[in-house]
Scaffold this motif. Structure first.
Motif, PDB file in Angstrom:
ATOM      1  N   TRP A 114       4.973 -59.474   3.817  1.00 32.22           N
ATOM      2  CA  TRP A 114       6.159 -59.465   4.667  1.00 32.22           C
ATOM      3  C   TRP A 114       5.976 -58.603   5.917  1.00 32.22           C
ATOM      4  CZ3 TRP A 114       9.043 -55.143   5.937  1.00 32.22           C
ATOM      5  CH2 TRP A 114       8.704 -53.977   5.246  1.00 32.22           C
ATOM      6  N   GLU A 115       5.034 -57.669   5.874  1.00 31.75           N
ATOM      7  CA  GLU A 115       4.865 -56.780   7.020  1.00 31.75           C
ATOM      8  C   GLU A 115       4.257 -57.485   8.226  1.00 31.75           C
ATOM      9  OE1 GLU A 115       1.481 -56.369   4.183  1.00 31.75           O
ATOM     10  OE2 GLU A 115       3.607 -56.070   3.964  1.00 31.75           O
ATOM     11  N   ASP A 116       3.603 -58.629   8.021  1.00 32.11           N
ATOM     12  CA  ASP A 116       3.049 -59.372   9.151  1.00 32.11           C
ATOM     13  C   ASP A 116       4.155 -59.945  10.041  1.00 32.11           C
ATOM     14  OD1 ASP A 116       0.838 -60.539  10.646  1.00 32.11           O
ATOM     15  OD2 ASP A 116       1.536 -62.443   9.819  1.00 32.11           O
ATOM     16  N   TYR A 118       7.181 -58.967  10.102  1.00 29.73           N
ATOM     17  CA  TYR A 118       7.919 -57.767  10.525  1.00 29.73           C
ATOM     18  C   TYR A 118       7.300 -57.165  11.774  1.00 29.73           C
ATOM     19  CZ  TYR A 118       9.237 -52.800  10.320  1.00 29.73           C
ATOM     20  OH  TYR A 118       9.660 -51.538  10.631  1.00 29.73           O
ATOM     21  N   ASN A 119       5.998 -56.906  11.736  1.00 29.92           N
ATOM     22  CA  ASN A 119       5.307 -56.303  12.883  1.00 29.92           C
ATOM     23  C   ASN A 119       5.334 -57.216  14.105  1.00 29.92           C
ATOM     24  OD1 ASN A 119       4.627 -53.864  11.634  1.00 29.92           O
ATOM     25  ND2 ASN A 119       2.811 -54.774  10.696  1.00 29.92           N
TER      26      ASN A 119
END
Length: 184
Positions: A114-116, A118-119
């Protein structure tokens, strides 16, 4: 079934919100500035923008940028342009249509890399977008997914209880049959 419907409904709400707010922002890319000494026509400009060798690349990915205050900017000698090329991750990370928005919302809810997104969204649209991700992660992941797991666990316990009672009845029947045979 009711929990699945609730989860899908909440995921659809997240996807619709993201579709409205983030549609097209992941296609914003940094493009090297064209030489000012060249006579530029619309055709030359369009070809220059479509040519991926003119896009700024870092670590094998094209740099996503934003023209909003406090969004990620472009390096020197380049500018940020919208609607350049495809979305990241071969087009799978996207909020441009409902189908891909649902898929990306599912990725966020399940916390699967999920951080991809997000970033990338923070870089393209600024830091205030953290609020969306906090709501999705806390409500979607920590509440809805755990609610589904609790319902599955309760169903399993109920089935195990029914199976245990069924096993007791079978043992009771065998015991009665054995007692009848011994009395004869």
């Amino acid at each position: 079934a009711e929990v699945m419907v609730l989860t899908f409904f909440c995921m659809a709400v997240f996807a619709l919100f993201a579709l409205q707010v983030y549609s097209g922002v992941l296609r914003q890319k940094c493009v090297y500035d064209i030489d000012p000494n060249i006579q530029i026509t619309d055709r030359i400009w369009a070809e220059y923008m479509k040519n991926s060798s003119n896009w700024v690349e870092k670590d094998g990915d094209y740099i996503i940028c934003g023209n909003i205050s406090r969004a990620g900017g472009c390096p020197a000698n380049s500018s940020c342009f919208p609607d350049i090329g495809d979305n990241p991750n071969w087009g799978y990370t996207s909020f441009d249509d409902m189908r891909m928005s649902l898929l990306t919302a599912l990725q966020l809810i399940t916390l699967d890399f999920w951080e991809d997104p997000y970033n990338k969204i923070l870089r393209a649209n600024g830091p205030w977008n953290i609020l969306f991700f906090i709501i999705v992660v806390f409500f979607g992941s920590f509440y809805l997914i755990n609610l589904m797991l609790a319902v599955v666990s309760m169903s399993y316990e109920a089935e195990a209880l029914v199976a245990g009672k069924e096993k007791e009845r079978e043992q009771e029947k065998r015991k009665h049959k054995k007692e009848k045979k011994e009395k004869k």
